[in-house]
Motif scaffolding. Structure first.
Motif, mmCIF file in Angstrom:
data_model
loop_
_atom_site.group_PDB
_atom_site.id
_atom_site.type_symbol
_atom_site.label_atom_id
_atom_site.label_comp_id
_atom_site.label_asym_id
_atom_site.label_seq_id
_atom_site.Cartn_x
_atom_site.Cartn_y
_atom_site.Cartn_z
ATOM 1 N N ALA A 179 -5.341 6.582 -5.952
ATOM 2 C CA ALA A 179 -4.588 7.247 -4.882
ATOM 3 C C ALA A 179 -3.783 6.229 -4.096
ATOM 4 O O ALA A 179 -4.244 5.111 -3.850
ATOM 5 N N LYS A 180 -2.584 6.607 -3.731
ATOM 6 C CA LYS A 180 -1.759 5.800 -2.834
ATOM 7 C C LYS A 180 -2.044 6.211 -1.398
ATOM 8 O O LYS A 180 -2.020 7.400 -1.079
ATOM 9 N N ILE A 181 -2.315 5.232 -0.545
ATOM 10 C CA ILE A 181 -2.625 5.539 0.850
ATOM 11 C C ILE A 181 -1.969 4.512 1.761
ATOM 12 O O ILE A 181 -1.472 3.474 1.311
ATOM 13 N N SER A 182 -1.982 4.808 3.051
ATOM 14 C CA SER A 182 -1.638 3.850 4.091
ATOM 15 C C SER A 182 -2.708 3.969 5.172
ATOM 16 O O SER A 182 -2.747 4.962 5.905
ATOM 17 N N ALA A 183 -3.613 2.990 5.230
ATOM 18 C CA ALA A 183 -4.704 3.040 6.206
ATOM 19 C C ALA A 183 -4.175 2.977 7.625
ATOM 20 O O ALA A 183 -4.725 3.602 8.538
ATOM 21 N N THR A 184 -3.099 2.238 7.826
ATOM 22 C CA THR A 184 -2.532 2.091 9.168
ATOM 23 C C THR A 184 -1.972 3.414 9.667
ATOM 24 O O THR A 184 -2.206 3.822 10.806
ATOM 25 N N ARG A 185 -1.226 4.117 8.812
ATOM 26 C CA ARG A 185 -0.607 5.383 9.202
ATOM 27 C C ARG A 185 -1.513 6.592 8.977
ATOM 28 O O ARG A 185 -1.228 7.685 9.475
ATOM 29 N N GLY A 186 -2.556 6.410 8.186
ATOM 30 C CA GLY A 186 -3.472 7.520 7.925
ATOM 31 C C GLY A 186 -2.952 8.499 6.886
ATOM 32 O O GLY A 186 -3.401 9.653 6.841
ATOM 33 N N THR A 187 -2.034 8.080 6.031
ATOM 34 C CA THR A 187 -1.483 8.966 5.018
ATOM 35 C C THR A 187 -2.228 8.804 3.697
ATOM 36 O O THR A 187 -2.730 7.727 3.371
ATOM 37 N N LEU B 57 -5.057 10.198 2.854
ATOM 38 C CA LEU B 57 -6.516 10.230 2.956
ATOM 39 C C LEU B 57 -7.124 11.516 2.416
ATOM 40 O O LEU B 57 -8.339 11.585 2.199
ATOM 41 N N ASP B 58 -6.296 12.543 2.205
ATOM 42 C CA ASP B 58 -6.813 13.779 1.609
ATOM 43 C C ASP B 58 -7.371 13.515 0.218
ATOM 44 O O ASP B 58 -8.258 14.233 -0.248
#
Length: 628
Positions: free
Chosen positions: A167-175, A177-178
Motif C-alpha cells: 500500500a502507498k501511504i503518507s504517515a505525515t498526511r494520514g493518507t 491508511l484505509d
C-alpha cells in the motif's frame, strides 16, 4: 485494482504458525522511514519523532484507535536496517518478532514501513521480515513525495514479487491508511497457509542486496530526484569547512537567544514566585508552619522553577533543528570527530540526546553494534550537559557574570560562559573516550550508516507537544524529588529546635565535610548541596534555596545575592566546573548498571568523574583567584 492497496495472489510461509485471529501487530521499519510518525497516527499516542536512527530503542505499545480498531495492539519496534543480532536494537526486534521477549506478546501480523524515496535500499529489510512467515502488509511511506519528485513504482508488480499486500501511504498526511484497516479486517479471519515464496539466503546481506535490486528492476522502480534546493543545502551544510562553521554559528545563536530572551522571562517569573511566597507567608503568620512552607518548601522549589522558561526555550530550538532534519546532518559532520577518537559515528546520536537526559541517551547506545564502542559511549555520555545541570549553571552565571556584549549585540559574555561549559563537557567526553579506546576498550572501527532525512518544516503541534512533555518532566521533578529533599533539609536545619543553622544537624554535617571542599572555594552549605544533588543534579538549587532561606543572615536576600555574599568568583566558577564533570545522578548510575549488567562500570565511572570534577574545580578556583 487500486494502487492504494494491491493484494498478491501468493502468501509466504517459511515458518508456518498456528492459524488464528490477529490480536497483536508489530510495526517494523528502517530508521527515518516514518515508522514512529505512523505509530502516533495509528494509536493517537504522543511518541517522540526524531530524524536520526536510535530514537526508538524499546518496543512501545498502543491501541489502534486511529483506524477504529481499539481491540488490536500495535507494538512499535526499534528502527532497524536488518535483523542482524549484533546490535541491541535488532535483538529487541528479533526477540519480539519471534515471541521471545519477556512480557511482550508474540505478534500475529506485521506492518512493514519502507521509505519509498529510498525503496531499493530499504527493500533489503523485507527479505528477513517476510521469512518470518507472519501475515505482512508492506507500506510505502512518503509516496506523495516520491510521485511529486518524479519517482514511480508498480505496486501491483511489487505485491506479486513479495507475495504480500502493498500500500502507498503518507504517515505525515494520514493518507492511504484505509489499506491498513482493510488488511487487519481481512486478517481477523483465520489465516490460511499458502505456498512458500522463494527468498534469498537468510542472513546473507549480499543475497538480500541482489534480491532487492532485482525486485526494484522488475517492478520498474524509479528513484525520485532530490529537489535542487535540497542538493544546494546539503552541499553547504555538509561542506568540510562550511558545515562545522555553520554548526558553531547555530549553537552560538541558540545560547544567545536563551539568555537574551529567556533571562528576562525567568526574572519576571522569579518576581512573581517571590511575591506569591511573601503574600502566602503573611497569611500564615510567623511560626514553624510558615517557616516550613515558605522558607523551606517554597524557596527550595521555586529556586528551581524559575529556570523553566529558559530550559523550554532551549528545547524549542533543539526541537526545530531536530524536526527540520538538520541534526542528522550534524551527526554526519561529527562522524569525522568521532572517528578521530576511535568511536563510531553512531556515538553522536546518544551523545546528542544526552543534552536532554543521560538516561534515554545511554539506552540509545543499543544502536551501536560493537560492544566495546557501546560501553565507551555509555561511560562518556554523562559528560554531556543535560538539562538537569542548567539550573545551577544559570543560577551561577546570572549571579556572578555581568551581561556584557562581546560581538556587538549578537553574543554576550553570559552566553559565552554557558557555551564554554557545554564545550568543556564535550571535550571531557572526547578525551575520556580516547583514553578508553586506546586502553581497556580497544576495538576495530565499524562503518557508519545514516539515511539522511528529507528537510521538513517543523510543525507547531509537534514542537508544542514536546515542550509540554519536557515541562511536565521538569515540574514533576520539582514537585516530587526536590520537594521531598527540601522538606528533609528544612527539618534537619531546625533540629535541635531553637538552634542557629550552623548548630543544627545539617550544619554539623556540612562543617564536617567543609575541610575537604574548602580548597575549591565552597562553604559548608555548598557541601550539603553537593551531597543532596547525588539524587538528581538540579536538587542543589532547591537545597541552597532552603538553606539560605533558613539562615537569618541571608533570609531577606534573593538566592543570587546570598550566593554573592558567601562565594567568590573563583568558587562560583569552580562549582559549575565541578558539575560539568561530576556524576551527580543516581538514575544515570542505575541505567549504566542495567545496560552493562555489572556494578563495576558505574563504580569506575563515578570514581573517575568525581576525581576529575574535584581536580577541575580546584584548578578553576586557584586560577581565577590568582588572576582576578
Amino acid at each position: 485494482m487500486s494502487d492504494c492497496c494491491t493484494t498478491a495472489t501468493i502468501e509466504i510461509a517459511p515458518t508456518p504458525r498456528v492459524a488464528g485471529k490477529i490480536q497483536t501487530v508489530a510495526l517494523v521499519g528502517p530508521p527515518n522511514s516514518g515508522k514512529s510518525t505512523l505509530f502516533n497516527r495509528l494509536t493517537g499516542l504522543r511518541q517522540k519523532v526524531a530524524n536520526y536512527p536510535g530514537v526508538t530503542v524499546e518496543q512501545h505499545y498502543g491501541k489502534l484507535n486511529g483506524i477504529d480498531r481499539p481491540d488490536l495492539t500495535l507494538i512499535d519496534l526499534p528502527g532497524i536496517y536488518s535483523l542482524n543480532t549484533h546490535s541491541e536494537d535488532a535483538r529487541v526486534a528479533v526477540d519480539v518478532l519471534h515471541g521471545r521477549m519477556p512480557g511482550a506478546p508474540a505478534p500475529d501480523a506485521v506492518l512493514l514501513v519502507l521509505d519509498s524515496l529510498h525503496l531499493q535500499r530499504q527493500l533489503m529489510l523485507a527479505a528477513p521480515i517476510l521469512a518470518l512467515g507472519l501475515p505482512t502488509l508492506v507500506l510505502l511511506n512518503m509516496s506523495d513525495l516520491m510521485e511529486t519528485r518524479g519517482g514511480e513504482v508498480d505496486t501491483l508488480a511489487l505485491a506479486r514479487e513479495l507475495g504480500v499486500p502493498v500500500a502507498k501511504i503518507s504517515a505525515t498526511r494520514g493518507t492511504g491508511l484505509d489499506a491498513i484497516k482493510h488488511f487487519l479486517h481481512k486478517r481477523s479471519e483465520p489465516v490460511a497457509v499458502m505456498p512458500r515464496l522463494e527468498l534469498p539466503v537468510v542472513g546473507n546481506p549480499r543475497s538480500y542486496r541482489q534480491w532487492a535490486t532485482g525486485i526494484s528492476t522488475r517492478t520498474k522502480y524509479k528513484a525520485p530526484i532530490s529537489s535542487e534546493w535540497t542538493r544546494k543545502l546539503d552541499s553547504f551544510l555538509l561542506g568540510r569547512l562550511t558545515g562545522p562553521l555553520l554548526f558553531l554559528v547555530v549553537v552560538f545563536g541558540v545560547f544567545q537567544i536563551v539568555f537574551s530572551v529567556g533571562l528576562p522571562i525567568s526574572n519576571a517569573f522569579q518576581t512573581f514566585l517571590n511575591d506569591a511566597g511573601t503574600k502566602a507567608g503573611l497569611l500564615l503568620g510567623h511560626g514553624w508552619l510558615e517557616s516550613l512552607l515558605i522558607d523551606g518548601i517554597w524557596k527550595g522549589v521555586s529556586a528551581v522553577l524559575i529556570f523553566l522558561p529558559q530550559i523550554l526555550l532551549l528545547f524549542l530550538f533543539v526541537g526545530i533543528l531536530e524536526d527540520s532534519g538538520y541534526l542528522a546532518r550534524a551527526a554526519l559532520i561529527a562522524d569525522r570527530v568521532m572517528r578521530a577518537i576511535g568511536l563510531n559515528g553512531k556515538a553522536f546520536i546518544p551523545l546528542l540526546s544526552a543534552y536532554a537526559c543521560a538516561v534515554p541517551a545511554i539506552m540509545a547506545t543499543r544502536t551501536i553494534e560493537n560492544k566495546r564502542d557501546r560501553f565507551a559511549t555509555i561511560l562518556v555520555t554523562p559528560f554531556m550537559t543535560c538539562s538537569a545541570r542548567l539550573p545551577i549553571y544559570m543560577l551561577m552565571i546570572a549571579a556572578f557574570i555581568p551581561n556584557k556584549h562581546l560581538l556587538g549585540d549578537f553574543f554576550g559574555l553570559q552566553a559565552a560562559v554557558m557555551l564554554s561549559l557545554y564545550v568543556l563537557g564535550f571535550l571531557a567526553a572526547l578525551a575520556t573516550a580516547r583514553l578508553l579506546k586506546s586502553s581497556i576498550l580497544k576495538a576495530s572501527s565499524a562503518p557508519f550508516i545514516l539515511e539522511l532525512p528529507q528537510y521538513r518544516v517543523p510543525t507547531v503541534r509537534s514542537l508544542g507537544l514536546r515542550l509540554i512533555d519536557r515541562g511536565k518532566v521538569f515540574v514533576k521533578q520539582a514537585g516530587t524529588v526536590i520537594l521531598c529533599v527540601t522538606m528533609v533539609l528544612w527539618a534537619l536545619s531546625h533540629i535541635p529546635f531553637h538552634a542557629d543553622l550552623p548548630q543544627s544537624i545539617i550544619g554539623h554535617v556540612g562543617q564536617w565535610i567543609e575541610p575537604v571542599i574548602k580548597p575549591l572555594g565552597f562553604n559548608w552549605k555548598i557541601g550539603i548541596g553537593l551531597l543532596s544533588s547525588v539524587v538528581a543534579r538540579e536538587v542543589i538549587v532547591g537545597t541552597l534555596g532552603t538553606l539560605y532561606g533558613a539562615d537569618p543572615a541571608t533570609q531577606s536576600l534573593s538566592l543570587q545575592a546570598a550566593l554573592r555574599h558567601d562565594l567568590t568568583l573563583g568558587g562560583a566558577m569552580a562549582l559549575v566546573v565541578f558539575f560539568a564533570f561530576a556524576m551527580q545522578c543516581t538514575s544515570t548510575l542505575a541505567i549504566v548498571k542495567r545496560e552493562t549488567n555489572s556494578w563495576r562500570w558505574p563504580a569506575l565511572q563515578f570514581a573517575y568523574m568525581s576525581v576529575l570534577a574535584y581536580v577541575g574545580a580546584l584548578a578553576t578556583n586557584v586560577l581565577i583567584s590568582h588572576f582576578f
